[in-house]
Design a protein around this motif. Structure first.
Motif, mmCIF file in Angstrom:
data_model
loop_
_atom_site.group_PDB
_atom_site.id
_atom_site.type_symbol
_atom_site.label_atom_id
_atom_site.label_comp_id
_atom_site.label_asym_id
_atom_site.label_seq_id
_atom_site.Cartn_x
_atom_site.Cartn_y
_atom_site.Cartn_z
ATOM 1 N N VAL A 17 38.368 7.303 0.085
ATOM 2 C CA VAL A 17 39.235 7.656 -1.051
ATOM 3 C C VAL A 17 38.662 7.094 -2.347
ATOM 4 N N THR A 18 38.198 5.847 -2.304
ATOM 5 C CA THR A 18 37.612 5.227 -3.499
ATOM 6 C C THR A 18 36.346 5.960 -3.936
ATOM 7 N N PRO A 50 32.077 -1.813 -5.036
ATOM 8 C CA PRO A 50 32.208 -3.281 -5.003
ATOM 9 C C PRO A 50 33.559 -3.770 -5.538
ATOM 10 N N SER A 51 34.064 -3.129 -6.599
ATOM 11 C CA SER A 51 35.373 -3.525 -7.129
ATOM 12 C C SER A 51 36.444 -3.374 -6.053
ATOM 13 N N TRP A 52 36.428 -2.248 -5.350
ATOM 14 C CA TRP A 52 37.412 -2.014 -4.295
ATOM 15 C C TRP A 52 37.277 -3.029 -3.157
ATOM 16 N N ILE A 55 38.613 -6.443 -4.288
ATOM 17 C CA ILE A 55 40.078 -6.416 -4.371
ATOM 18 C C ILE A 55 40.693 -6.360 -2.959
ATOM 19 N N GLU A 56 40.098 -5.553 -2.092
ATOM 20 C CA GLU A 56 40.630 -5.419 -0.732
ATOM 21 C C GLU A 56 40.504 -6.731 0.045
ATOM 22 N N ALA A 57 39.328 -7.394 -0.079
ATOM 23 C CA ALA A 57 39.143 -8.671 0.601
ATOM 24 C C ALA A 57 40.110 -9.727 0.067
ATOM 25 N N CYS A 85 33.792 -8.287 -11.508
ATOM 26 C CA CYS A 85 32.644 -8.456 -10.611
ATOM 27 C C CYS A 85 31.988 -7.113 -10.312
ATOM 28 N N GLY A 86 32.815 -6.097 -10.078
ATOM 29 C CA GLY A 86 32.266 -4.774 -9.804
ATOM 30 C C GLY A 86 31.497 -4.219 -10.987
#
Length: 349
Positions: A17-18, A50-52, A55-57, A85-86
């Motif tokens: 999705v991302t 990387p942003s996702w 955020i997910e972690a 960071c992303g």
């Protein structure tokens, strides 16, 4: 600890999705004249994924591994940290792909890139957050429905057990005055029946069919003390069907109804036959109670002292557990008497 298959499927789905969201942003930037499609796609994917992941972690770490999103300032800070960071990592990767060597802080596109990154991260985080909330609400609603059904089953069963007990005590009262030894034997059977039945039947709405037949044998032995040779019965349970789950006390009210309204009005009494068999290649279970008594047409109409309470309770319990798939039908027997048929699916409700 290795990741579970469900967690991996969840991450793969959200990652796709991302990625699709990043592709849409790259296409919009390309159509807006900001550069080639492949370059915009490289920047978008390198920043978005990387942003996702960050955020997910962070979300899993803050929620203890559950599917909930952190509330308040922690959620906002997580999105900002993941986006920053992303942005740094993605810009470095995008520059390496495009050959752009200018430092990030000197890039004329930094303000617009930062705004796009923050808005995109906020939008997709809101999407995932809303979806998680909807899933949580659906789970809570399903649990509430299960709890309500369990409470209703417990209520129906609590009503059914005293009904059987009161009928037996009424018969015992008559025997005490007319035949004390048989009354004593009947009381002993009643104590054994209650000891085996009441505790076990409340433990779960379902129990193995062999336990249902065992309790039924106890009940028929109890009634045989009162009726003597006027009552004859047979129980047919094929061994492969013995462990199948069925509602507790689903057969006893049918047998009680057969004796009370079918056999007792007949001077000579009669026979009750209980059978279990599979239908539709094993997809459904059929339980039948056939008596050779007075039959439906000549059975007395229910009165205040003798209603078909047990039958209505069985129907309600089947409907609560199985919906329209669980049925109870009464019909004239092929050779006289009455045939009660319970049909239910084999899967656990």
């Amino acid at each position: 600890m290795p990741a579970s298959p469900s967690l991996l499927r969840h991450l793969l789905h959200d990652g796709l999705v991302t990625a699709a969201f990043c592709c849409a942003i790259a296409l919009a930037l390309t159509l807006g004249g900001h550069g080639r499609w492949d370059v915009q796609l490289a920047y978008s994917l390198a920043i978005g994924l990387p942003s996702w992941l960050i955020i997910e972690a962070g979300r899993f770490a803050l929620s203890g591994g559950s599917n909930r999103w952190p509330r308040g300032w922690r959620g906002v800070l997580l999105v900002l940290a993941g986006s920053g960071c992303g942005l740094v990592l993605g810009t470095l990767a995008g520059d390496a792909y495009s050959g752009h060597a200018q430092p990030l802080w000197r890039s004329p596109w930094l303000p617009s890139t930062l705004v796009i990154t923050l808005l995109a991260a906020a939008a997709i985080s809101f999407f995932f957050h809303s979806r998680a909330q909807a899933q949580q609400l659906a789970l809570q609603a399903a649990q509430a429905q299960r709890d309500a059904a369990q409470a209703r089953l417990a209520l129906l069963q609590a009503q059914l057990e005293p009904h059987m007990l009161f009928n037996t005590l009424a018969n015992l009262r008559v025997l005490i005055a007319t035949d004390a030894p048989r009354a004593q034997a009947m009381l002993d059977h009643l104590i054994d029946y209650l000891r085996a039945t009441l505790g076990a039947s409340r433990a779960t709405p379902l129990h193995p069919l062999r336990e249902e037949f065992a309790r039924l044998a106890d009940y028929l032995a109890l009634i045989a003390v009162r009726m003597g040779p006027r009552l004859r019965f047979s129980l047919d349970l094929p061994a492969p069907l013995a462990p199948l789950p069925v509602p507790a006390l689903v057969l006893q009210p049918l047998v009680e109804n057969a004796i009370r309204h079918g056999l007792e009005p007949c001077v000579e009494g009669g026979t009750v036959r209980v059978q279990a068999r599979l239908l539709e290649g094993g997809a459904r279970l059929q339980l039948t109670v056939h008596d050779s008594g007075a039959g439906l047409g000549s059975a007395p109409q229910p009165t205040e002292g003798g209603t078909h309470f047990g039958l209505s309770q069985v129907r309600e319990r089947l409907a609560t557990l199985y919906g329209a798939a669980g049925t109870l039908e009464l019909a004239p027997g092929a050779q006289g008497g009455t045939l009660a048929t319970v049909t239910l699916p084999l899967q656990t409700p």
